[in-house]
Design an enzyme around this catalytic site. Structure first.
Site, PDB file in Angstrom:
ATOM      1  CD  GLU A  94      -3.001  -0.977   1.941  1.00  0.00           C
ATOM      2  OE1 GLU A  94      -2.570  -0.904   3.310  1.00  0.00           O
ATOM      3  OE2 GLU A  94      -3.948  -1.655   1.752  1.00  0.00           O
ATOM      4  CE1 TYR A 141       7.465   0.187  -3.737  1.00  0.00           C
ATOM      5  CE2 TYR A 141       5.553   1.625  -3.680  1.00  0.00           C
ATOM      6  CZ  TYR A 141       6.900   0.887  -3.035  1.00  0.00           C
ATOM      7  OH  TYR A 141       7.119   1.433  -1.900  1.00  0.00           O
TER       8      TYR A 141
HETATM    9  C1  LIG Z   1      10.793   5.569  -2.976  1.00  0.00           C
HETATM   10  C2  LIG Z   1      12.568   5.396  -2.658  1.00  0.00           C
HETATM   11  C3  LIG Z   1      12.727   4.325  -1.492  1.00  0.00           C
HETATM   12  C4  LIG Z   1      13.312   5.273  -3.911  1.00  0.00           C
HETATM   13  O1  LIG Z   1      14.606   4.994  -3.355  1.00  0.00           O
HETATM   14  P1  LIG Z   1      15.806   5.613  -4.231  1.00  0.00           P
HETATM   15  O2  LIG Z   1      16.938   4.911  -4.126  1.00  0.00           O
HETATM   16  O3  LIG Z   1      15.894   6.842  -4.682  1.00  0.00           O
HETATM   17  O4  LIG Z   1      15.220   4.943  -5.684  1.00  0.00           O
HETATM   18  P2  LIG Z   1      16.163   4.429  -7.051  1.00  0.00           P
HETATM   19  O5  LIG Z   1      17.380   5.300  -6.851  1.00  0.00           O
HETATM   20  O6  LIG Z   1      16.346   2.897  -7.034  1.00  0.00           O
HETATM   21  O7  LIG Z   1      15.327   4.610  -8.193  1.00  0.00           O
HETATM   22  C5  LIG Z   1      14.351   3.825  -8.806  1.00  0.00           C
HETATM   23  C6  LIG Z   1      13.450   4.280  -9.930  1.00  0.00           C
HETATM   24  O8  LIG Z   1      12.592   5.088  -9.226  1.00  0.00           O
HETATM   25  C7  LIG Z   1      12.594   6.351  -9.785  1.00  0.00           C
HETATM   26  N1  LIG Z   1      12.399   7.349  -8.797  1.00  0.00           N
HETATM   27  C8  LIG Z   1      12.967   7.287  -7.647  1.00  0.00           C
HETATM   28  N2  LIG Z   1      12.560   8.367  -6.651  1.00  0.00           N
HETATM   29  C9  LIG Z   1      11.682   9.109  -7.304  1.00  0.00           C
HETATM   30  C10 LIG Z   1      10.970  10.358  -7.446  1.00  0.00           C
HETATM   31  N3  LIG Z   1      11.153  11.042  -6.265  1.00  0.00           N
HETATM   32  N4  LIG Z   1      10.234  10.559  -8.397  1.00  0.00           N
HETATM   33  C11 LIG Z   1      10.241   9.941  -9.720  1.00  0.00           C
HETATM   34  N5  LIG Z   1      10.877   8.977  -9.715  1.00  0.00           N
HETATM   35  C12 LIG Z   1      11.536   8.392  -8.908  1.00  0.00           C
HETATM   36  C13 LIG Z   1      13.999   6.483 -10.426  1.00  0.00           C
HETATM   37  O9  LIG Z   1      14.038   7.326 -11.531  1.00  0.00           O
HETATM   38  C14 LIG Z   1      14.309   5.251 -10.597  1.00  0.00           C
HETATM   39  O10 LIG Z   1      13.828   4.748 -11.911  1.00  0.00           O
HETATM   40  P3  LIG Z   1      15.098   4.166 -12.982  1.00  0.00           P
HETATM   41  O11 LIG Z   1      15.478   2.888 -12.252  1.00  0.00           O
HETATM   42  O12 LIG Z   1      14.132   3.773 -14.097  1.00  0.00           O
HETATM   43  O13 LIG Z   1      15.933   5.374 -13.344  1.00  0.00           O
HETATM   44  C15 LIG Z   1      12.762   6.776  -1.851  1.00  0.00           C
HETATM   45  O14 LIG Z   1      12.556   7.743  -2.956  1.00  0.00           O
HETATM   46  C16 LIG Z   1      12.014   7.142  -0.418  1.00  0.00           C
HETATM   47  O15 LIG Z   1      12.506   6.560   0.431  1.00  0.00           O
HETATM   48  N6  LIG Z   1      11.281   7.637  -0.334  1.00  0.00           N
HETATM   49  C17 LIG Z   1      10.550   8.117   0.768  1.00  0.00           C
HETATM   50  C18 LIG Z   1       9.821   7.086   1.394  1.00  0.00           C
HETATM   51  C19 LIG Z   1       8.826   6.256   0.772  1.00  0.00           C
HETATM   52  O16 LIG Z   1       7.834   7.203   0.105  1.00  0.00           O
HETATM   53  N7  LIG Z   1       8.577   5.151   0.450  1.00  0.00           N
HETATM   54  C20 LIG Z   1       7.662   4.360  -0.007  1.00  0.00           C
HETATM   55  C21 LIG Z   1       6.551   4.047   0.580  1.00  0.00           C
HETATM   56  S1  LIG Z   1       6.809   2.865   1.837  1.00  0.00           S
END
Ligand SMILES: CC(C)(COP(=O)(O)OP(=O)(O)OC[C@H]1O[C@@H](n2cnc3c(N)ncnc32)[C@H](O)[C@@H]1OP(=O)(O)O)[C@@H](O)C(=O)NCCC(=O)NCCS
Length: 160
Positions: free
Chosen positions: A117, A128
């Site tokens: 979720e 995702y």
């Molecule tokens: C979601 C989260 C874990 C992603 O971690 P991350 O290490 O930045 O992710 P990655 O570097 O592996 O990127 C994965 C993909 O998502 C995309 N992405 C990551 N953050 C993004 C953002 N803020 N906006 C758009 N795209 C995003 C990247 O472009 C990447 O795509 P690609 O592999 O095709 O280039 C991080 O942004 C986070 O901790 N967010 C806050 C917590 C949260 O909302 N968690 C999810 C709900 S539990």
């Protein structure tokens, strides 16, 4: 971009546990915007860790914890409960690596239905969906933000 292929060699995943709670809370506090009410409390995290089927995976960069994923598998269902990467470590593939690892671990344990979720509007939805998850439902007003506003949760599933 395939972030898993391009990830820095120093990025490593490992099984976590109660000893990692300080890092989990540090990362969670840093990563989740406080306004949306998505983050868990320390006691919620500590309480779920010992339960059957719950697993914590830590992502370390140069032996510094930069991210984590918390998941629970029950029978043939596996749920990604939480995932976060500290702000300074975001955009370097750790999030994708943790999602891919969640999928691999769930399948290795025999789960055929993977779900999670996420707040409607959270940019993690695109991560995702690129891993194969598709929308399957919506919980109205699931998250309560700091300003009192409610935000829907979207349920995403990956069925093999
Ligand atoms: C979601 C989260 C874990 C992603 O971690 P991350 O290490 O930045 O992710 P990655 O570097 O592996 O990127 C994965 C993909 O998502 C995309 N992405 C990551 N953050 C993004 C953002 N803020 N906006 C758009 N795209 C995003 C990247 O472009 C990447 O795509 P690609 O592999 O095709 O280039 C991080 O942004 C986070 O901790 N967010 C806050 C917590 C949260 O909302 N968690 C999810 C709900 S539990």
């Amino acid at each position: 971009m395939n972030a898993a292929r391009a990830r820095p060699a120093e990025l490593r995943l490992r099984a976590g546990g109660a000893d990692d709670l300080d890092d989990v809370m540090r990362i969670m506090t840093d990563a989740f915007p406080p306004c949306f009410g998505e983050a868990w409390t320390r006691s919620q995290c500590a309480g779920i860790l010992p339960l059957a089927g719950v697993s914590l995976t830590m992502a370390d960069h140069d032996q510094h914890a930069i991210g984590f994923a918390l998941a629970r598998t029950i029978m043939d269902e596996s749920e990604l409960l939480l995932i976060a990467v500290e702000v300074a470590g975001q955009g370097q593939g750790a999030g994708r690596l943790l999602v891919e690892d969640f999928i691999a671990q769930a399948r290795a344990q025999g789960a055929s239905r993977l779900h999670l979720e996420v707040r409607d509007g959270n940019s993690a939805v695109s991560l995702y969906q690129s891993a194969g998850f598709v929308p399957a439902g919506r919980r109205r007003a699931y998250y309560k933000a700091a300003d009192g506003r409610r935000h829907d949760a979207v349920t995403l599933v990956l069925v093999r």
